[in-house]
Design an enzyme around this catalytic site. Structure first.
Site, mmCIF file in Angstrom:
data_model
loop_
_atom_site.group_PDB
_atom_site.id
_atom_site.type_symbol
_atom_site.label_atom_id
_atom_site.label_comp_id
_atom_site.label_asym_id
_atom_site.label_seq_id
_atom_site.Cartn_x
_atom_site.Cartn_y
_atom_site.Cartn_z
ATOM 1 N N ARG A 1 -14.237 -3.372 4.907
ATOM 2 C CA ARG A 1 -13.460 -2.690 3.861
ATOM 3 C C ARG A 1 -14.091 -1.334 3.514
ATOM 4 O O ARG A 1 -14.139 -0.925 2.354
ATOM 5 C CB ARG A 1 -13.345 -3.581 2.618
ATOM 6 C CG ARG A 1 -12.482 -4.816 2.835
ATOM 7 C CD ARG A 1 -12.447 -5.700 1.619
ATOM 8 N NE ARG A 1 -13.764 -6.246 1.325
ATOM 9 C CZ ARG A 1 -14.162 -6.684 0.148
ATOM 10 N NH1 ARG A 1 -13.336 -6.651 -0.880
ATOM 11 N NH2 ARG A 1 -15.375 -7.153 -0.027
ATOM 12 N N LEU B 1 -13.032 1.627 4.066
ATOM 13 C CA LEU B 1 -12.089 2.597 3.503
ATOM 14 C C LEU B 1 -11.851 2.303 2.019
ATOM 15 O O LEU B 1 -11.741 3.214 1.203
ATOM 16 C CB LEU B 1 -10.761 2.568 4.273
ATOM 17 C CG LEU B 1 -9.763 3.661 3.886
ATOM 18 C CD1 LEU B 1 -10.305 5.048 4.228
ATOM 19 C CD2 LEU B 1 -8.410 3.451 4.580
ATOM 20 N N HIS C 1 3.358 -4.921 -16.744
ATOM 21 C CA HIS C 1 2.727 -4.162 -15.661
ATOM 22 C C HIS C 1 1.935 -2.949 -16.126
ATOM 23 O O HIS C 1 1.290 -2.295 -15.326
ATOM 24 C CB HIS C 1 3.768 -3.751 -14.627
ATOM 25 C CG HIS C 1 4.403 -4.947 -13.981
ATOM 26 N ND1 HIS C 1 5.541 -5.540 -14.494
ATOM 27 C CD2 HIS C 1 4.036 -5.696 -12.926
ATOM 28 C CE1 HIS C 1 5.846 -6.582 -13.745
ATOM 29 N NE2 HIS C 1 4.948 -6.703 -12.790
ATOM 30 N N CYS D 1 5.430 -11.856 -16.808
ATOM 31 C CA CYS D 1 4.542 -12.500 -15.831
ATOM 32 C C CYS D 1 3.235 -12.862 -16.531
ATOM 33 O O CYS D 1 3.100 -12.696 -17.742
ATOM 34 C CB CYS D 1 4.304 -11.547 -14.644
ATOM 35 S SG CYS D 1 3.456 -12.305 -13.243
HETATM 36 N N1 GLN Z 1 0.821 -18.601 -13.569
HETATM 37 C C1 GLN Z 1 0.505 -17.372 -12.911
HETATM 38 C C2 GLN Z 1 -0.138 -16.420 -13.908
HETATM 39 O O1 GLN Z 1 0.244 -16.396 -15.027
HETATM 40 C C3 GLN Z 1 1.715 -16.713 -12.304
HETATM 41 C C4 GLN Z 1 1.378 -15.451 -11.561
HETATM 42 C C5 GLN Z 1 2.503 -14.838 -10.772
HETATM 43 O O2 GLN Z 1 3.662 -15.010 -11.060
HETATM 44 N N2 GLN Z 1 2.213 -14.080 -9.771
HETATM 45 O O3 GLN Z 1 -1.003 -15.648 -13.581
HETATM 46 ZN ZN ZN Z 2 4.911 -13.554 -12.183
#
Ligand code: GLN
Ligand code: ZN
Length: 772
Positions: A17, A19, A712, A744
Site C-alpha cells: 500500500r 501509494l 455522510h 446508516c
Molecule cells: N449495522 C451497520 C452499522 O451501523 C450497518 C452498516 C452499513 O449499512 N454499511 O454500521
Molecule cells: Zn447503511
C-alpha cells in the site's frame, strides 16, 4: 504485429500500500509531492518489470494513477468539473500539473464538494463519476501521460500497452449536471483520442488498449435496439481512431477490452472495423461468453482464462484446452479475465494461512505466472518450471475437491434438509399483533442503524490488543465500558429501540468471518477500494458453519443495562459474500444458504438470551445484482431465499429488521418486499424521501425507516429539515408503519454531531407523534 501473453490491467496501490501512504502524506502536507511522484513511478515501473520478467510480452500500463483510472481519464480529457477550475495548476515536483484540481474533484476541499463516487460495475472498486454539461469541451491535457509513456517505453520498449477508458464506457458512466445528453460528447472524445494516438505512436508505442466494459451490460444486449444509434456511432468512432493510429508495423494497434461478462457483443460491434484485437473475459458471463460464437478469427483474441476477480488457482489443464480450441479458430494470446486491480498482489506475502488452503490460491503474481505458463505451453515452448506448475495445480485442484475443508458432511446434510417452509414466517398480520404486545412501542418509534462512533480510543484499544500490548480481558472490558456508555447516551436521548453500538467490530463482514468456519482472513491481501482506501476481503474456502455464538455476549452486556429493547445486530448472507472472495466451486446461492443457516442459529441464541428485535443488514444486495437483466431473477431468488432462511426461524413476537443503504432503490422494491422483514431501514435523506413514493405505488405494507439524517458528513441537520423529511415520509407511509432513524450506521461520525443530530431526530419524532 502480435503478442502472446498479457494481463487485462494492473493494480496501482502497491504491494505494501505504498501509494496509500504517499497519498495520505501528500494530503497532510504538500511538501511530500516529490515522494508521491517517485512512489507512483516506482510502482508502475516495478509492475511492468514483474510482467516482463514472468515472460509476458505485452504489459498493460495505465499511467501513474493518483486516485482512480476514470478520474485519470477525466483529467487527461480536460474534463475535470467546472467548480475546481479556479484551483491553479503548478509545477509540483514531478506530479501532473493538474494534481490539485484532480484531488479537489476526488475528495472535495473545505469549500468545494467532492464528485460522486460509485461502484465499478459489479465490483467493490469505486470510481469517480465524471460530471459533464452541455458546454463541456474536451481539451487534451496529456503532457503528464505522454511523459509516463516515454519513461515506460525506455524501460520496456514495444511491450508497453497504454490502457485508456473507451469513449462509450466513459460517457455511459458519467452524469450531466444540466440534464443534457452525455453522449453528445462521443465524437469529441474520439477526436481527442485520435490526436492522442498520434502522439503515442510518435513515442514508439505499438498497442493501445481501450476498455469498453459497458458492452457486456444490457446496453449492448437487452437495450441494444434502443442504443442502436449510439452503437453505430461507436463503431464509426473506432474506425476513425484506427485510421488516425496508422496501419501495420508503423502505426498503433488497437485492443478493445471487455470484462465482467460476455464479450460477444463487443466483438460483433467492432469486428472488421480495423481494430487489431479483442480482450475478453472467458471466466464470467455464461456459456456464450466461454464459447465466443461472435469471434471469427479475424482479429487477435486476448483470451481471459485466468480469473482476475477471484483468488483461486486456474485449472490450467482446462484453460489450456479452451485455448487450444480457440487457437484452431484464429490467433490467440493468453490474458486475465479482467484487471488484476481486483486481487491482492502476491500470495508469497502471507505467512500464516492454513497450509492446505494456501495451495489452492493464486493472487496477482501467481496469476501472472499462470498466464505465462499457459502461453508458453500453448506455443509448444513449455519449460520445466511450467510443467511443474501444471502438475502442482492438478494436485491442488484434486485436493481441494476432496478436502474435508470444502466438504463438511454435517453442513451438507443440514442444507439438503432445508424446505420452503424454512424460508417462510407466519403472516404479517399475526406477527404485527404479537410484536405489538411484546414490544409496546410508541408510534413512530426511533432507533439507529447499529454502530456508534468508532472513536480513536476504540481503534487504539483494538490496535494494542492486536499487538499483544493489552490482553483479552482488558480489551473486552474496554469494549464493555464503551457499550455501557452508548446505552446510557441512548437512554438520555430518549431513543426507543437501542443498539449496543458495535464497538467490538472492526468491520461488519470481517467480524463474522473471523468467527465462522470455512472463512479465512489474510494479513497482507489488500485490494484498492477507492483512492487511498483498501480492504482485505476474507476468503470463503469451504462449507460455512458456526462453531459458537458470535454476538450474544455483547447483546447481553447491553440488554442488562436497560429496560428498553436492544436490537441484535447481524450481517446478512448476501453482504457476507459480496465483501469476501467467494468459492468458485459451487453456486453462490449454496454458500449464501450456509451463511444463512449459521445466522439462523445465531438468531435463535439471541432470542434465547432475550432479544425481541434482530436486525440483519444487507447493504450489498444491490451491488451483487447481475449486470444483465436476464440473470437478475436467478440472483434475486437465491439472495432473497438466503435472507429468509436466516430470519424465518424467528417466532412471531420477534421483530426482524433489515437495513440497506443506497438510494437507487426503485428497481428493487419487489425484492425488499420479498425479504419480508418486519421493518426495513433505508437511505432516503439525500434524495428527500423520493423512494417512498415508489414504495407507496407498490402497495408496500411492511414497516419502513427512511433515513431522516444524512450521516455522510459531520453536518448537524436543522430541526426544520428533519421535521420536513418526516412530514414528507408521512405523506407516503401509513403512520403505523413508519420508523424514525438515520440513513446508516454512525461509526464514521464523532460524538458531538451524533448527539446533536439524534436530539433533533428524537424531537422531530415526538412532535410528529402528536400529530398522528
Ligand atoms: N449495522 C451497520 C452499522 O451501523 C450497518 C452498516 C452499513 O449499512 N454499511 O454500521
Ligand atoms: Zn447503511
Amino acid at each position: 504485429m502480435t503478442f502472446n501473453a498479457t494481463v487485462a490491467g494492473v493494480p496501482r496501490i502497491g504491494p505494501d500500500r505504498e501509494l496509500k501512504k504517499a497519498l495520505e502524506g501528500y494530503w497532510r502536507d504538500n511538501s511530500t509531492g516529490r515522494n508521491l511522484a517517485t512512489t507512483a513511478t516506482r510502482l508502475v515501473n516495478d509492475y511492468t518489470d514483474e510482467l516482463l520478467a514472468a515472460g509476458l510480452d505485452s504489459a498493460a500500463f495505465s499511467g501513474r494513477s493518483f486516485y482512480d483510472a476514470v478520474l485519470d481519464t477525466t483529467a487527461l480529457l480536460g474534463l475535470l468539473p467546472e467548480r475546481v477550475a479556479d484551483i491553479a495548476d503548478h509545477d509540483n515536483d514531478g506530479l501532473p500539473r493538474f494534481i490539485d484540481r484532480y484531488f479537489a474533484a476526488a475528495r472535495g476541499t473545505k469549500e468545494l464538494p467532492a464528485s460522486a463516487m460509485t461502484k465499478w460495475f459489479d465490483t467493490n472498486y469505486h470510481y469517480i463519476v465524471p460530471e459533464l454539461a452541455k458546454d463541456s469541451r474536451v481539451e487534451l491535457d496529456d503532457s503528464a501521460f505522454l511523459e509516463d509513456i516515454r519513461d515506460q517505453v525506455t524501460r520496456a520498449g514495444e511491450a508497453v500497452r497504454p490502457v485508456l477508458v473507451g469513449p462509450l464506457t466513459y460517457l455511459a458512466l458519467s452524469r450531466t449536471v444540466d440534464g443534457s445528453d452525455a453522449f453528445a460528447h462521443l465524437e469529441e472524445i474520439f477526436d481527442a483520442y485520435s490526436r492522442l494516438l498520434k502522439r503515442i505512436a510518435d513515442r514508439g508505442v505499438k498497442w493501445v488498449q481501450f476498455d469498453e466494459p459497458i458492452l457486456v451490460t444490457d446496453f449492448a444486449y437487452a437495450d441494444a435496439a434502443a442504443n442502436e444509434d449510439l452503437l453505430k456511432r461507436t463503431r464509426a468512432g473506432y474506425e476513425k481512431l484506427v485510421e488516425a493510429a496508422g496501419a501495420g508495423d508503423e502505426g498503433v494497434n488497437l485492443l478493445i477490452q471487455t470484462y465482467f461478462g460476455d464479450g460477444n457483443a463487443a466483438i460483433e460491434l467492432l469486428s472488421g472495423s480495423g481494430v487489431a484485437a479483442f480482450g475478453v473475459d472467458l471466466v464470467t458471463g455464461g456459456a456464450a461468453a466461454a464459447e465466443l460464437p461472435a469471434w471469427n478469427g479475424k482479429e487477435l483474441l486476448a483470451a481471459g482464462v485466468v480469473d482476475g476477480h477471484n483468488v483461486w488457482r486456474t485449472d490450467l489443464d482446462a484453460a489450456l484446452k479452451t485455448l487450444q480450441g480457440l487457437k484452431e479458430r484464429g490467433p490467440v494470446a493468453v490474458s486475465t479475465s479482467c484487471s488484476l486491480l481486483h486481487v491482492p498482489y502476491s500470495l508469497q506475502r502471507e505467512q500464516n494461512l492454513n497450509a492446505e488452503v494456501q495451495k489452492w490460491l493464486a493472487f496477482g503474481s501467481e496469476k501472472i505466472r499462470e498466464v505465462a505458463a499457459l502461453s508458453r505451453t500453448l506455443r509448444g515452448e513449455q519449460t520445466e518450471a511450467d510443467e511443474q506448475l501444471f502438475a502442482e495445480t492438478r494436485e491442488a485442484i484434486e485436493d481441494r475437491k476432496n478436502s474435508t475443508l470444502t466438504h463438511n458432511a454435517a453442513v451438507r446434510e443440514r442444507q439438503d434438509a432445508v424446505t420452503d417452509a424454512d424460508r417462510r414466517r407466519d403472516s404479517i398480520e399475526a406477527r404485527r399483533e404479537a410484536q405489538k404486545a411484546e414490544l409496546n412501542l410508541p408510534p413512530l418509534p426511533t432507533t439507529t442503524i447499529g454502530s456508534f462512533p468508532q472513536t480513536t480510543e476504540i481503534r487504539q484499544a483494538r490496535a494494542k490488543h492486536r499487538k499483544g500490548e493489552i490482553d483479552d480481558a482488558a480489551y473486552t472490558q474496554a469494549m464493555k465500558d464503551e457499550v455501557a456508555d452508548v446505552i446510557k447516551r441512548q437512554e438520555e436521548l430518549g431513543l426507543d429501540v437501542l443498539v449496543h453500538g458495535e464497538p467490538e467490530r472492526n468491520d461488519m463482514v470481517q467480524y463474522f468471518s473471523e468467527q465462522l468456519d470455512g472463512y479465512l482472513s489474510t494479513e497482507h491481501a489488500w485490494v484498492q477500494s477507492y483512492g487511498s482506501r483498501c480492504v482485505r476481503p476474507p476468503i470463503i474456502f469451504g462449507d460455512v458453519s458456526r462453531p459458537h455464538a458470535m454476538t450474544v455476549d455483547w447483546y447481553k452486556v447491553a440488554a442488562d443495562l436497560t429496560d428498553k429493547p436492544v436490537k441484535g445486530m447481524l450481517t446478512g448472507p448476501v453482504t457476507m459474500l459480496a465483501w469476501s472472495f467467494v468459492r468458485d466451486d459451487q453456486p453462490l446461492g449454496e454458500t449464501a444458504d450456509q451463511v444463512a443457516l449459521a445466522l439462523r442459529d445465531e438468531i435463535d441464541d439471541l432470542i434465547a438470551a432475550g432479544a425481541r428485535v434482530v436486525q440483519v443488514d444487507e447493504p450489498a444486495i444491490r451491488e451483487l445484482l447481475p449486470l444483465r437483466k436476464e440473470q437478475q431473477p436467478d440472483y434475486l431468488k437465491w439472495a432473497v431465499g438466503s435472507f429468509r432462511l436466516a430470519t424465518s426461524g424467528a417466532e412471531n413476537k420477534v421483530q426482524i429488521h433489515t437495513h440497506m443503504c443506497y438510494s437507487e432503490f426503485n428497481e428493487l422494491i419487489d425484492t425488499v418486499s420479498n425479504l419480508d422483514a418486519d421493518v426495513t431501514s433505508i437511505e432516503a435523506a439525500r434524495n428527500g424521501m423520493q423512494v417512498l413514493a415508489a414504495l407507496k405505488d407498490e402497495g408496500y405494507e411492511l414497516g419502513v425507516g427512511p433515513g431522516v439524517w444524512d450521516i455522510h458528513s459531520p453536518r448537524v441537520p436543522k430541526q426544520q429539515e428533519v421535521d420536513d423529511l418526516l412530514s414528507a415520509a408521512l405523506d407516503s407511509v401509513d403512520p403505523s408503519l413508519l420508523w424514525v432513524n438515520p440513513d446508516c450506521g454512525l461509526k464514521t461520525r464523532g460524538w458531538e454531531e451524533t448527539t446533536a443530530s439524534l436530539e433533533v431526530l428524537v424531537s422531530a419524532a415526538k412532535k410528529a407523534r402528536e400529530r398522528v
